[in-house]
Design a protein around this motif. Structure first.
Motif, PDB file in Angstrom:
ATOM      1  N   LEU A 140       0.980  -1.389   0.292  1.00  0.00           N
ATOM      2  CA  LEU A 140      -0.013   0.232  -0.096  1.00  0.00           C
ATOM      3  C   LEU A 140       0.776   1.494  -0.197  1.00  0.00           C
ATOM      4  O   LEU A 140       1.947   1.367   0.843  1.00  0.00           O
ATOM      5  CB  LEU A 140      -0.843   0.212   1.049  1.00  0.00           C
ATOM      6  CG  LEU A 140      -1.938   0.964   1.435  1.00  0.00           C
ATOM      7  CD1 LEU A 140      -2.651   1.187   0.352  1.00  0.00           C
ATOM      8  CD2 LEU A 140      -2.643   0.988   2.814  1.00  0.00           C
ATOM      9  N   ALA A 141       0.673   1.812  -1.119  1.00  0.00           N
ATOM     10  CA  ALA A 141       1.523   3.493  -1.107  1.00  0.00           C
ATOM     11  C   ALA A 141       0.338   4.388  -1.239  1.00  0.00           C
ATOM     12  O   ALA A 141      -0.557   4.759  -1.693  1.00  0.00           O
ATOM     13  CB  ALA A 141       2.740   3.414  -2.153  1.00  0.00           C
ATOM     14  N   ALA A 142       1.162   5.693  -1.258  1.00  0.00           N
ATOM     15  CA  ALA A 142       0.431   7.245  -0.970  1.00  0.00           C
ATOM     16  C   ALA A 142       0.394   7.681  -2.723  1.00  0.00           C
ATOM     17  O   ALA A 142       1.156   7.391  -3.519  1.00  0.00           O
ATOM     18  CB  ALA A 142       0.962   8.173  -0.622  1.00  0.00           C
ATOM     19  N   ASP A 171      -6.723   4.233   6.278  1.00  0.00           N
ATOM     20  CA  ASP A 171      -7.999   3.694   6.247  1.00  0.00           C
ATOM     21  C   ASP A 171      -8.059   2.716   5.275  1.00  0.00           C
ATOM     22  O   ASP A 171      -8.861   1.215   5.660  1.00  0.00           O
ATOM     23  CB  ASP A 171      -9.257   4.809   6.325  1.00  0.00           C
ATOM     24  CG  ASP A 171      -9.464   5.738   7.117  1.00  0.00           C
ATOM     25  OD1 ASP A 171      -9.085   5.397   8.795  1.00  0.00           O
ATOM     26  OD2 ASP A 171      -9.321   6.808   6.893  1.00  0.00           O
ATOM     27  N   GLU A 172      -6.920   2.248   4.513  1.00  0.00           N
ATOM     28  CA  GLU A 172      -6.837   1.680   3.691  1.00  0.00           C
ATOM     29  C   GLU A 172      -5.651   0.549   4.141  1.00  0.00           C
ATOM     30  O   GLU A 172      -6.243  -0.706   3.293  1.00  0.00           O
ATOM     31  CB  GLU A 172      -6.476   1.731   2.269  1.00  0.00           C
ATOM     32  CG  GLU A 172      -7.803   3.408   1.640  1.00  0.00           C
ATOM     33  CD  GLU A 172      -8.662   2.937   0.763  1.00  0.00           C
ATOM     34  OE1 GLU A 172      -8.635   1.529   0.580  1.00  0.00           O
ATOM     35  OE2 GLU A 172      -9.676   3.480   0.552  1.00  0.00           O
ATOM     36  N   ARG A 174      -5.640  -3.186   5.713  1.00  0.00           N
ATOM     37  CA  ARG A 174      -6.951  -4.176   5.291  1.00  0.00           C
ATOM     38  C   ARG A 174      -6.124  -5.444   5.565  1.00  0.00           C
ATOM     39  O   ARG A 174      -4.475  -5.697   5.703  1.00  0.00           O
ATOM     40  CB  ARG A 174      -7.586  -4.252   3.798  1.00  0.00           C
ATOM     41  CG  ARG A 174      -6.760  -4.578   2.828  1.00  0.00           C
ATOM     42  CD  ARG A 174      -7.390  -4.201   1.168  1.00  0.00           C
ATOM     43  NE  ARG A 174      -6.648  -4.678   0.233  1.00  0.00           N
ATOM     44  CZ  ARG A 174      -7.066  -4.059  -0.440  1.00  0.00           C
ATOM     45  NH1 ARG A 174      -8.268  -3.642  -1.065  1.00  0.00           N
ATOM     46  NH2 ARG A 174      -6.712  -4.987  -1.302  1.00  0.00           N
ATOM     47  N   GLY A 175      -6.741  -6.652   5.673  1.00  0.00           N
ATOM     48  CA  GLY A 175      -5.656  -8.313   6.114  1.00  0.00           C
ATOM     49  C   GLY A 175      -5.273  -8.784   5.466  1.00  0.00           C
ATOM     50  O   GLY A 175      -3.388  -9.236   5.798  1.00  0.00           O
ATOM     51  N   GLY A 176      -5.410  -8.444   4.000  1.00  0.00           N
ATOM     52  CA  GLY A 176      -4.198  -8.475   3.012  1.00  0.00           C
ATOM     53  C   GLY A 176      -3.429  -7.697   2.441  1.00  0.00           C
ATOM     54  O   GLY A 176      -2.413  -8.076   1.749  1.00  0.00           O
ATOM     55  N   THR A 177      -3.322  -6.650   3.470  1.00  0.00           N
ATOM     56  CA  THR A 177      -1.525  -5.437   3.449  1.00  0.00           C
ATOM     57  C   THR A 177      -0.553  -6.019   3.702  1.00  0.00           C
ATOM     58  O   THR A 177      -0.670  -6.667   5.119  1.00  0.00           O
ATOM     59  CB  THR A 177      -2.019  -4.252   3.496  1.00  0.00           C
ATOM     60  OG1 THR A 177      -3.509  -4.259   3.273  1.00  0.00           O
ATOM     61  CG2 THR A 177      -1.008  -3.727   3.121  1.00  0.00           C
ATOM     62  N   SER A 178       0.542  -6.481   3.179  1.00  0.00           N
ATOM     63  CA  SER A 178       1.871  -6.886   3.576  1.00  0.00           C
ATOM     64  C   SER A 178       2.717  -5.998   3.629  1.00  0.00           C
ATOM     65  O   SER A 178       3.453  -6.302   5.478  1.00  0.00           O
ATOM     66  CB  SER A 178       2.794  -8.054   2.363  1.00  0.00           C
ATOM     67  OG  SER A 178       1.738  -9.168   2.259  1.00  0.00           O
ATOM     68  N   LEU A 179       2.458  -4.652   3.270  1.00  0.00           N
ATOM     69  CA  LEU A 179       3.423  -3.585   3.672  1.00  0.00           C
ATOM     70  C   LEU A 179       2.766  -2.478   3.566  1.00  0.00           C
ATOM     71  O   LEU A 179       2.403  -2.571   2.801  1.00  0.00           O
ATOM     72  CB  LEU A 179       5.017  -4.019   2.838  1.00  0.00           C
ATOM     73  CG  LEU A 179       5.815  -2.353   3.123  1.00  0.00           C
ATOM     74  CD1 LEU A 179       6.170  -3.134   4.108  1.00  0.00           C
ATOM     75  CD2 LEU A 179       6.951  -3.001   1.702  1.00  0.00           C
ATOM     76  N   VAL A 180       2.938  -1.121   4.680  1.00  0.00           N
ATOM     77  CA  VAL A 180       2.788   0.151   3.943  1.00  0.00           C
ATOM     78  C   VAL A 180       4.059   0.527   4.078  1.00  0.00           C
ATOM     79  O   VAL A 180       4.839   0.903   4.702  1.00  0.00           O
ATOM     80  CB  VAL A 180       1.514   0.368   5.015  1.00  0.00           C
ATOM     81  CG1 VAL A 180       1.606   2.265   5.183  1.00  0.00           C
ATOM     82  CG2 VAL A 180       0.904  -0.606   5.293  1.00  0.00           C
ATOM     83  N   ALA A 181       3.964   1.330   2.828  1.00  0.00           N
ATOM     84  CA  ALA A 181       5.193   2.114   2.534  1.00  0.00           C
ATOM     85  C   ALA A 181       4.727   3.597   1.984  1.00  0.00           C
ATOM     86  O   ALA A 181       4.383   4.054   1.125  1.00  0.00           O
ATOM     87  CB  ALA A 181       6.058   1.730   1.222  1.00  0.00           C
ATOM     88  N   VAL A 182       5.186   5.064   2.862  1.00  0.00           N
ATOM     89  CA  VAL A 182       5.202   5.718   2.853  1.00  0.00           C
ATOM     90  C   VAL A 182       6.705   6.752   3.224  1.00  0.00           C
ATOM     91  O   VAL A 182       6.736   6.690   4.327  1.00  0.00           O
ATOM     92  CB  VAL A 182       3.354   5.973   3.855  1.00  0.00           C
ATOM     93  CG1 VAL A 182       4.222   6.236   5.224  1.00  0.00           C
ATOM     94  CG2 VAL A 182       3.406   6.976   3.337  1.00  0.00           C
ATOM     95  N   SER A 183       6.020   8.083   2.795  1.00  0.00           N
ATOM     96  CA  SER A 183       7.489   8.609   3.200  1.00  0.00           C
ATOM     97  C   SER A 183       6.368  10.059   4.331  1.00  0.00           C
ATOM     98  O   SER A 183       5.144   9.788   4.455  1.00  0.00           O
ATOM     99  CB  SER A 183       7.235   9.936   1.782  1.00  0.00           C
ATOM    100  OG  SER A 183       8.042   9.387   1.553  1.00  0.00           O
ATOM    101  N   VAL A 184       7.533   9.980   5.029  1.00  0.00           N
ATOM    102  CA  VAL A 184       6.847  11.056   6.150  1.00  0.00           C
ATOM    103  C   VAL A 184       6.375  12.373   5.484  1.00  0.00           C
ATOM    104  O   VAL A 184       4.978  13.101   5.907  1.00  0.00           O
ATOM    105  CB  VAL A 184       8.318  11.306   7.513  1.00  0.00           C
ATOM    106  CG1 VAL A 184       7.984  12.005   8.229  1.00  0.00           C
ATOM    107  CG2 VAL A 184       8.798  10.002   7.357  1.00  0.00           C
TER     108      VAL A 184
END
Length: 403
Positions: A140-142, A171-172, A174-184
């Motif tokens: 999941l990315a922005a 909010d996005e 979910r259970g199937g999300t392995s990694l959240v990648a986001v810039s500060v």
């Protein structure tokens, strides 16, 4: 050396005068602020005496740290010495500089030095993380986040890269999300991610977190221990040369990474790891090192020391005060800017004026066109005079358009 933040005298900065002058010379000639603006100085350094070769030319307002920071004078001196030493095969400064830079960075992001790996580019660190994900994993990315953070996942066609608005990241998950990648902080417009909400959502759904702090470390305090991975390109707010980057690997995430880029320098004893397969890798995050380009790290040691000595919180107060002054001036001129991050970001995106960057450059104001907007960014070597110069040039452009 006395310095001021927001017009309040804050203390003595002898550390900024190690070369007999300030670390950063003035970026503008003396400039008179319009009467409607505060005349309080927010400059961190007394820039009367300086080594101008270490920064932008006199009379130039350099408002482009979000693209690349200006090298401190002491770092430039160290770099020149390293180049001279290179010509006579003297490499004695190399390993001590990497060791010192790693330790300094670890302190800046509040983690043990054993959790920090070094390298030369954020995209390589992210590629290492991308290579460890199983086929079908969701990342999941922005929307509009920096390509070095996003593209290593996009080129793996067997991953599911899902892109959502920055404000919706938490909010996005979910259970199937392995990694959240986001810039500060978003490079394009300075918006600041809600890291607390993202961290909580990721923990609730069992997802790993990858945080790109390239646009924040150096002016914004951070506890990198709260995340699985943190990547930082050090040539912006940390004032290092290009070719210096860091990766923080959390203890629980370390076992999931295969050190596929490991060479001899990642060995438990590098000098016993120079031929054939490395018999034993370092038991710290050093096993994820990408062999560093040594000469930039010689300068990085000095740049990171300067950030530590000055203090990230002081720098952040100074930077965001200047950005606030800039936003207030834009309001007076009736010029719109991105609201996201207002008040807590030193990056300001002026809407729809990306084409004006070349005109500002001719007037001695260096900014960047980004995503159709004009991006200005403020750091410890900037002053209120720099802000006012940029506003006066923008005001002149506006009056020209209105004629």
């Amino acid at each position: 050396m006395d310095f001021q933040i927001g017009g309040v005298q804050a203390g003595t900065m002898d550390s900024l005068e190690s070369l007999g002058g300030s670390e950063f010379p003035s970026q503008t000639q003396p400039y008179t602020a319009p009467s409607t603006r505060s005349t309080h100085s927010t400059h961190l350094t007394d820039s009367t005496h300086s080594a101008r070769s270490a920064t932008a030319p006199p009379g130039v307002a350099y408002l482009n740290t979000a693209s690349a920071g200006l090298g401190p004078a002491r770092a430039a001196v160290a770099l020149r010495r390293a180049v001279d030493a290179w010509t006579v095969a003297d490499q004695s400064a190399y390993e001590p500089a990497v060791t010192a830079a790693r330790a300094s960075f670890a302190r800046l992001v509040s983690v043990p030095v054993e959790r920090v790996a070094v390298g030369s580019a954020v995209s390589v660190h992210v590629g290492l993380i991308a290579s460890a994900l199983p086929p079908g994993a969701e990342v999941l990315a922005a929307e509009g986040d920096f390509s070095s953070l996003v593209n290593p996942f996009a080129v793996r066609r067997d991953l599911k890269l899902r892109v959502v608005p920055l404000e919706s990241i938490a909010d996005e998950v979910r259970g199937g999300t392995s990694l959240v990648a986001v810039s500060v902080v978003q490079s394009a417009d300075g918006r600041v991610a809600d890291l607390a909400a993202i961290r909580e959502a990721a923990a609730r759904h069992g997802a790993r977190t990858l945080i790109d702090a390239t646009q924040s470390v150096g002016w914004r305090p951070m506890n990198a221990a709260l995340y699985d991975y943190v990547v930082v390109g050090a040539f912006k707010w940390l004032l290092c040369p290009r070719g210096v980057s860091f990766l923080v690997v959390g203890e629980s995430a370390a076992d999931e990474l295969a050190p596929i880029f490991a060479g001899w320098s990642a060995g438990a004893d590098p000098w016993l790891s120079t031929y054939g397969p490395v018999a034993e890798l370092a038991d710290s995050a050093r096993r994820f090192d990408i062999s560093p380009p040594y000469i930039p790290y010689v300068a990085a040691e000095q740049s990171l020391a300067l950030i530590e000595e000055t203090g990230v919180e002081r720098i952040g107060a100074h930077d965001t005060a200047l950005a606030g002054r800039f936003r207030a001036g834009l309001d007076e001129l009736g010029i719109g800017y991105a609201q996201g991050g207002a008040g807590d970001s030193p990056i300001v995106a002026v809407r729809g004026l990306g084409d004006a960057a070349a005109q500002l450059a001719r007037a001695g104001v260096l900014v960047s066109p980004r995503a159709g907007h004009l991006r200005a960014s403020f750091h410890l070597y900037n002053s209120a005079a720099d802000v006012d110069k940029a506003l006066d040039v923008l005001g002149g452009l506006r009056r020209t358009v209105e004629r």
